[in-house]
Design a protein around this motif. Structure first.
Motif, PDB file in Angstrom:
ATOM      1  N   SER A  76      33.840 -28.362  26.509  1.00 61.08           N
ATOM      2  CA  SER A  76      33.397 -28.984  27.749  1.00 61.08           C
ATOM      3  C   SER A  76      34.331 -28.631  28.896  1.00 61.08           C
ATOM      4  N   ARG A  77      35.639 -28.635  28.602  1.00 66.87           N
ATOM      5  CA  ARG A  77      36.621 -28.280  29.625  1.00 66.87           C
ATOM      6  C   ARG A  77      36.445 -26.829  30.039  1.00 66.87           C
ATOM      7  N   ASN A  78      36.199 -25.961  29.069  1.00 66.19           N
ATOM      8  CA  ASN A  78      35.992 -24.544  29.384  1.00 66.19           C
ATOM      9  C   ASN A  78      34.792 -24.363  30.305  1.00 66.19           C
ATOM     10  N   LYS A  79      33.687 -25.068  29.987  1.00 67.97           N
ATOM     11  CA  LYS A  79      32.501 -24.956  30.821  1.00 67.97           C
ATOM     12  C   LYS A  79      32.756 -25.503  32.207  1.00 67.97           C
ATOM     13  N   SER A  80      33.530 -26.583  32.285  1.00 70.04           N
ATOM     14  CA  SER A  80      33.856 -27.153  33.584  1.00 70.04           C
ATOM     15  C   SER A  80      34.685 -26.172  34.403  1.00 70.04           C
ATOM     16  N   ARG A  81      35.665 -25.541  33.762  1.00 74.30           N
ATOM     17  CA  ARG A  81      36.493 -24.560  34.477  1.00 74.30           C
ATOM     18  C   ARG A  81      35.652 -23.359  34.881  1.00 74.30           C
ATOM     19  N   ALA A  82      34.751 -22.932  34.005  1.00 76.89           N
ATOM     20  CA  ALA A  82      33.885 -21.810  34.341  1.00 76.89           C
ATOM     21  C   ALA A  82      33.012 -22.148  35.539  1.00 76.89           C
ATOM     22  N   SER A  83      32.497 -23.384  35.581  1.00 78.54           N
ATOM     23  CA  SER A  83      31.677 -23.805  36.714  1.00 78.54           C
ATOM     24  C   SER A  83      32.497 -23.817  37.992  1.00 78.54           C
ATOM     25  N   PHE A  84      33.745 -24.261  37.880  1.00 84.03           N
ATOM     26  CA  PHE A  84      34.615 -24.285  39.054  1.00 84.03           C
ATOM     27  C   PHE A  84      34.852 -22.869  39.578  1.00 84.03           C
ATOM     28  N   TYR A  85      35.181 -21.941  38.682  1.00 82.50           N
ATOM     29  CA  TYR A  85      35.422 -20.568  39.112  1.00 82.50           C
ATOM     30  C   TYR A  85      34.143 -19.937  39.663  1.00 82.50           C
ATOM     31  N   GLU A  86      33.011 -20.267  39.077  1.00 82.38           N
ATOM     32  CA  GLU A  86      31.753 -19.717  39.570  1.00 82.38           C
ATOM     33  C   GLU A  86      31.480 -20.196  40.993  1.00 82.38           C
ATOM     34  N   GLU A  87      31.820 -21.442  41.281  1.00 85.15           N
ATOM     35  CA  GLU A  87      31.658 -21.956  42.638  1.00 85.15           C
ATOM     36  C   GLU A  87      32.549 -21.201  43.619  1.00 85.15           C
ATOM     37  N   VAL A  88      33.767 -20.883  43.189  1.00 85.33           N
ATOM     38  CA  VAL A  88      34.681 -20.117  44.051  1.00 85.33           C
ATOM     39  C   VAL A  88      34.118 -18.722  44.298  1.00 85.33           C
ATOM     40  N   LEU A  89      33.609 -18.092  43.241  1.00 82.32           N
ATOM     41  CA  LEU A  89      33.028 -16.755  43.387  1.00 82.32           C
ATOM     42  C   LEU A  89      31.853 -16.770  44.362  1.00 82.32           C
ATOM     43  N   GLN A  90      30.995 -17.757  44.219  1.00 78.15           N
ATOM     44  CA  GLN A  90      29.828 -17.841  45.092  1.00 78.15           C
ATOM     45  C   GLN A  90      30.236 -18.108  46.531  1.00 78.15           C
ATOM     46  N   ALA A  91      31.221 -18.989  46.726  1.00 78.05           N
ATOM     47  CA  ALA A  91      31.674 -19.303  48.082  1.00 78.05           C
ATOM     48  C   ALA A  91      32.293 -18.077  48.746  1.00 78.05           C
ATOM     49  N   ALA A  92      33.092 -17.315  47.988  1.00 78.55           N
ATOM     50  CA  ALA A  92      33.706 -16.114  48.554  1.00 78.55           C
ATOM     51  C   ALA A  92      32.647 -15.078  48.918  1.00 78.55           C
ATOM     52  N   ARG A  93      31.625 -14.917  48.064  1.00 77.75           N
ATOM     53  CA  ARG A  93      30.566 -13.959  48.356  1.00 77.75           C
ATOM     54  C   ARG A  93      29.764 -14.398  49.586  1.00 77.75           C
ATOM     55  N   GLU A  94      29.503 -15.699  49.685  1.00 83.03           N
ATOM     56  CA  GLU A  94      28.757 -16.205  50.842  1.00 83.03           C
ATOM     57  C   GLU A  94      29.540 -16.011  52.130  1.00 83.03           C
ATOM     58  N   LYS A  95      30.852 -16.263  52.086  1.00 84.58           N
ATOM     59  CA  LYS A  95      31.682 -16.070  53.276  1.00 84.58           C
ATOM     60  C   LYS A  95      31.714 -14.596  53.676  1.00 84.58           C
TER      61      LYS A  95
END
Length: 472
Positions: A91-110
């Motif tokens: 569960s922690r791994n999935k949570s961290r993966a979701s967090f990193y995915e949000e960062v990736l998406q935000a950087a691409r959007e910017k």
């Protein structure tokens, strides 16, 4: 009362083991202790595949002390690998993966917002766009490092746990060589202020030659920036790394030069000439750039030794030919930087396959005797997945800049093929065929047809492949 059965033991041996447990632990009821040991062992069998409880207690000879000691050891190990702990870790791994995915998406959007075609090209910040590129790649690498550390911790319990990894409040807070995006922009401001201080110390006005000389002194003497002729290190291709180490590719050195001069209200433009990217101050009198003073022209001072190299096309540039060059837009400059990233990451990804070209399978698709005609996908060369993914990410950004460039889309589709993402590869190469010249489309067509077959075959997944968690 819970009953427990031990196959392989007679009544006397069972009584000996129960007696040993009573003697060693008076606080815990015997049936409870036995049940905990049994459940813990069965769960461990399912979790890590070891033989379990029965292989340990099925021996004919076992004294009370041995039984008690081994049950205690099993109980200790049960807590270290229990399914509850495993589920929590997953569960922690999935949570961290979701967090990193949000960062990736935000950087691409910017990044997409910065280079948006709705905004004027002159308003695009080269520094911001390239720092967004760096943030996205760094977040991807940070996730991989964290997963590697977690895997090592699971294999060797004596290694520190990566659970205390600091989370960032936002994409802008992602550290790049110790600083975030805002702090690196402030660093460029600081360089510009150093140039201003140098001009003040000379007690001069805004003479073009003196301004350029001051910029050169600060960048190449005070700050120690130098151009790397051979690109073998990714640090030369990311803006924050260049600002940190001083070692830069030609295009990033030009970006820093342009950004510093922009802060001094001096417009610097540039253009690709052969394998070089040349820059010069925008002036209505190009002749003054080629006037030789102190043995050098201002054009040569800005661009370094490449203009004096007889093997370089830059050596032939003069005031007349300069007017014929197509001045690169900010989007063009970002595109050059992304092409360099693709080239380097692809080279590192295919290191084990020396000389492998992106377009190599396209030519072999026409030959009936080539192994490529075996559509099982086993002939796709194995590449380093992390470097290949970085090349794919750079290619995706490049297509945001130039969505109608058929060559860029072809290269992107081929990288997807090498990563065995046949669905996406078919889609991108089919789109490429619509934009490509007729002769190139004819080359792509048989390859895409074979990819259709490989896609069908890869869709026949075994049950064990379903439901696996994969970080994008």
């Amino acid at each position: 009362m819970l009953g427990v059965s031990w196959p392989g033991l007679n009544h006397k041996q069972r009584m000996m083991m129960i007696g040993g447990m009573n003697a060693s632990s008076g606080a815990m009821p015997v049936p409870t202790a036995v049940a905990m040991a049994t459940l813990g062992t069965c769960r461990r069998y399912e979790f890590d595949g070891r033989k379990g409880f029965w292989s340990i207690y099925g021996k004919a000879k076992m004294n009370n002390l041995t039984a008690t000691t081994r049950i205690a050891a099993l109980e200790k190990r049960r807590w270290s690998v229990s399914p509850a702990c495993s589920a929590l870790a997953e569960s922690r791994n999935k949570s961290r993966a979701s967090f990193y995915e949000e960062v990736l998406q935000a950087a691409r959007e910017k990044f997409t917002q910065e280079i948006s075609f709705q905004s004027k090209d002159k308003d695009i910040s080269l520094a911001k766009a390239l720092l967004y590129v760096a943030v996205e790649d760094e977040a991807f690498l940070a996730f991989n490092r964290e997963m590697d550390a977690l895997s090592l911790h699971n294999e060797r319990r004596d290694t520190p746990s990566p659970s205390n990894v600091k989370e960032w409040d936002s994409m802008e807070a992602v550290p790049l060589a110790g600083k975030n995006i805002y702090e690196w922009l402030v660093e460029l401001d600081a360089i510009a202020k150093e140039v201003e201080a140098e001009l003040v110390s000379r007690d001069i006005g805004c003479d073009l030659v003196e301004v350029i000389d001051s910029v050169n002194k600060v960048l190449f003497e005070s700050r120690g920036f130098k151009r790397s002729s051979v690109l073998v290190d990714s640090k030369c291709l990311y803006l924050h790394s260049v600002l940190s180490t001083g070692c830069a590719s030609a295009i990033l050195l030009s970006v820093i030069y342009i950004e510093v001069c922009r802060r001094l209200n001096l417009t610097i433009v540039g253009s690709r000439v052969g394998g070089e990217f040349l820059i010069w101050p925008l002036t209505g009198n190009p002749e003054e750039l080629f006037k030789v003073t102190s043995g050098h022209s201002l054009f040569g001072v800005v661009n370094g030794k490449c203009v004096e190299d007889p093997l370089s096309m830059a050596s032939d540039i003069n005031s007349n030919s300069l007017l014929g060059l197509n001045i690169a837009t900010n989007r063009d400059i970002i595109g050059v930087a992304l092409c360099n990233l693709i080239r380097l990451h692809w080279k590192q990804a295919s290191r084990i396959n020396h000389g492998l070209m992106l377009a190599s399978p396209l030519r072999s698709a026409h030959k009936a005797d080539e192994k490529f005609n075996q559509t099982d996908g086993s002939n796709v060369p194995l590449l380093r997945p992390q470097e290949l993914r970085l090349a794919i990410m750079a290619s995706e950004r490049l297509l945001i800049l130039q969505p109608h460039n058929w060559a860029f889309r072809r290269d992107y589709g081929m990288m997807l093929y090498y990563s065995r993402d046949y669905d996406a590869a078919v889609q991108e190469l089919s789109i490429c065929m619509a934009f490509a010249p007729e002769e190139e489309a004819e080359v792509l067509e048989p390859f895409v047809e074979k990819l259709h077959l490989m896609r069908l075959e890869s869709s026949w997944k075994s049950p064990g492949q379903q439901g696996q968690f994969v970080f994008p």
